[in-house]
Write a protein that holds these residues in place. Structure first.
Motif, PDB file in Angstrom:
ATOM      1  N   TYR A   1       0.845  -1.418   0.471  1.00 25.33           N
ATOM      2  CA  TYR A   1       0.282   0.129   0.194  1.00 25.33           C
ATOM      3  C   TYR A   1       0.733   1.102   0.180  1.00 25.33           C
ATOM      4  CZ  TYR A   1      -4.020  -3.003   0.939  1.00 25.33           C
ATOM      5  OH  TYR A   1      -4.915  -3.551   0.576  1.00 25.33           O
TER       6      TYR A   1
ATOM      7  N   SER B   1      -0.723   1.183  -5.512  1.00 16.83           N
ATOM      8  CA  SER B   1      -1.011  -0.012  -4.512  1.00 16.83           C
ATOM      9  C   SER B   1      -0.983  -1.088  -5.439  1.00 16.83           C
ATOM     10  CB  SER B   1      -1.758  -0.065  -3.523  1.00 16.83           C
ATOM     11  OG  SER B   1      -2.381   1.361  -2.944  1.00 16.83           O
TER      12      SER B   1
ATOM     13  N   ARG C   1      -5.415   1.530   5.246  1.00 17.94           N
ATOM     14  CA  ARG C   1      -6.966   1.271   3.993  1.00 17.94           C
ATOM     15  C   ARG C   1      -7.503   0.579   4.635  1.00 17.94           C
ATOM     16  NH1 ARG C   1      -4.414   1.600  -0.987  1.00 17.94           N
ATOM     17  NH2 ARG C   1      -2.891   3.603  -0.933  1.00 17.94           N
TER      18      ARG C   1
ATOM     19  N   PRO D   1     -10.139  -1.774   5.942  1.00 23.00           N
ATOM     20  CA  PRO D   1     -10.283  -2.919   5.681  1.00 23.00           C
ATOM     21  C   PRO D   1     -11.301  -4.081   4.700  1.00 23.00           C
ATOM     22  CG  PRO D   1      -9.963  -3.039   7.787  1.00 23.00           C
ATOM     23  CD  PRO D   1     -10.454  -1.171   7.462  1.00 23.00           C
TER      24      PRO D   1
ATOM     25  N   ASP E   1     -12.762  -1.855   2.412  1.00 21.84           N
ATOM     26  CA  ASP E   1     -12.248  -1.635   0.613  1.00 21.84           C
ATOM     27  C   ASP E   1     -11.291  -0.474   1.016  1.00 21.84           C
ATOM     28  OD1 ASP E   1     -12.487  -0.042  -1.571  1.00 21.84           O
ATOM     29  OD2 ASP E   1     -14.043   1.033  -1.171  1.00 21.84           O
ATOM     30  N   ASP E   2     -10.066  -1.537   0.358  1.00 21.57           N
ATOM     31  CA  ASP E   2      -8.443  -0.839   0.521  1.00 21.57           C
ATOM     32  C   ASP E   2      -8.066   0.343  -0.475  1.00 21.57           C
ATOM     33  OD1 ASP E   2      -8.480  -2.149  -2.035  1.00 21.57           O
ATOM     34  OD2 ASP E   2      -6.504  -4.092  -1.387  1.00 21.57           O
ATOM     35  N   SER E   3      -9.200   0.704  -1.812  1.00 25.04           N
ATOM     36  CA  SER E   3      -9.108   1.960  -2.046  1.00 25.04           C
ATOM     37  C   SER E   3      -9.406   3.458  -1.300  1.00 25.04           C
ATOM     38  CB  SER E   3     -10.432   2.115  -3.048  1.00 25.04           C
ATOM     39  OG  SER E   3     -11.293   2.002  -3.036  1.00 25.04           O
TER      40      SER E   3
ATOM     41  N   ASP F   1      -8.612   5.667   2.220  1.00 25.37           N
ATOM     42  CA  ASP F   1      -7.639   6.147   3.790  1.00 25.37           C
ATOM     43  C   ASP F   1      -8.878   6.634   4.401  1.00 25.37           C
ATOM     44  OD1 ASP F   1      -5.555   5.436   1.988  1.00 25.37           O
ATOM     45  OD2 ASP F   1      -5.086   7.500   1.914  1.00 25.37           O
TER      46      ASP F   1
ATOM     47  N   ASN G   1      -2.706  -3.145   6.466  1.00 33.58           N
ATOM     48  CA  ASN G   1      -3.138  -1.565   5.996  1.00 33.58           C
ATOM     49  C   ASN G   1      -2.260  -0.240   6.199  1.00 33.58           C
ATOM     50  OD1 ASN G   1      -4.844  -3.971   5.524  1.00 33.58           O
ATOM     51  ND2 ASN G   1      -6.657  -2.432   5.153  1.00 33.58           N
TER      52      ASN G   1
END
Length: 252
Positions: free
Chosen positions: A66, A71, A93, A95, A97-99, A101, A214
């Motif tokens: 990331y 990423s 990120r 958990p 939705d790792d797009s 912040d 993350n």
């Protein structure tokens, strides 16, 4: 080719080299050292306000995929990993939705038991020290300033910060006991009644436990802050809207 044409081509080539070097340096700094971040919501008031612009350290906890631009999943786990300390303000990120912040404060480490009882934070069965502080004056809620109850909370390791108490007996003033799983952390917003954090499961739009992988940045300093919902690029509004007292403030 004339001498003048050679001189022009040489000047163009030198300009291209300078620009490329500058881009490479900027990429290295952004990838491995520092990055900027602006606060989009009120979940960390009064520590961080909407319109604050921060410098973030990218090396504090080591690097994951990331940490890289866009990423790409080139590797798993962490390189040069170092765990956060309770009280650190971190960007991670989401958990589910790792797009996306998120920025919150680390409250619990792996194995810790976290619970809220009547608005008071308990860690491993012991109430965290909490002292009444001056009210926070919220000037962004409407035409008139709103006074919000504020507390100074001090974690067992001595880290101290302010939290807000907007609602008496709110939904997450009393919770279950959360046992932080191995390799995860428990994060909370300082604006306790307005933060979808680790107390709120992902199925209900919250964060849940945050995997170590993350965590990508630690918030270090506010370098710019502007209120009145003024965009930073509207320089003509700076004299009236700039929060001068927050410039270059160290984040605690």
């Amino acid at each position: 080719m004339s001498t003048e044409n050679k001189r022009q081509q040489g000047g163009l080539a030198e300009t291209v080299r300078v620009v490329m070097h500058a881009l490479i340096i900027a990429l290295v700094i952004r990838t491995f050292l520092f990055q900027s971040f602006n606060i989009p919501s009120a979940s960390m008031e009064s520590t961080l306000l909407v319109g604050d612009y921060l410098f973030l350290s990218k090396y504090s906890y080591g690097y994951t995929h990331y940490s890289l631009p866009f990423s790409p999943p080139l590797f798993s786990g962490r390189i040069f990993g170092s765990e956060p300390k309770p009280g650190d303000v971190v960007v991670f990120r989401l958990p589910s939705d790792d797009s996306i912040d998120f920025i919150k404060r680390v409250i619990g480490l792996p194995g810790d038991r976290i619970q809220m009882i009547d608005g008071l934070l308990y860690i491993n069965g012991t109430a965290v020290k909490r002292e009444r502080a001056d009210d926070f004056v919220d000037r962004d809620e409407g035409p008139r300033p709103v006074r919000v109850k504020r507390w100074r909370e001090t974690l067992p390791n001595g880290v101290s910060y302010f939290t807000l108490d907007r609602i008496e007996r709110s939904e997450y003033d009393n919770t279950q006991v959360y046992v932080v799983p191995p390799g995860h952390f428990f994060a909370m917003g300082d604006n306790r009644d307005n933060s979808a954090d680790s107390r709120v499961p992902p199925a209900r739009g919250g964060v849940g436990y945050v995997p170590f992988e993350n965590l990508i940045r630690q918030a270090k300093m506010i370098f710019f802050s502007i209120g009145d919902e003024a965009p930073a690029w509207q320089v003509w509004r700076w004299p009236a809207s700039l929060r001068w007292n927050r410039l270059f403030m160290i984040i605690r």
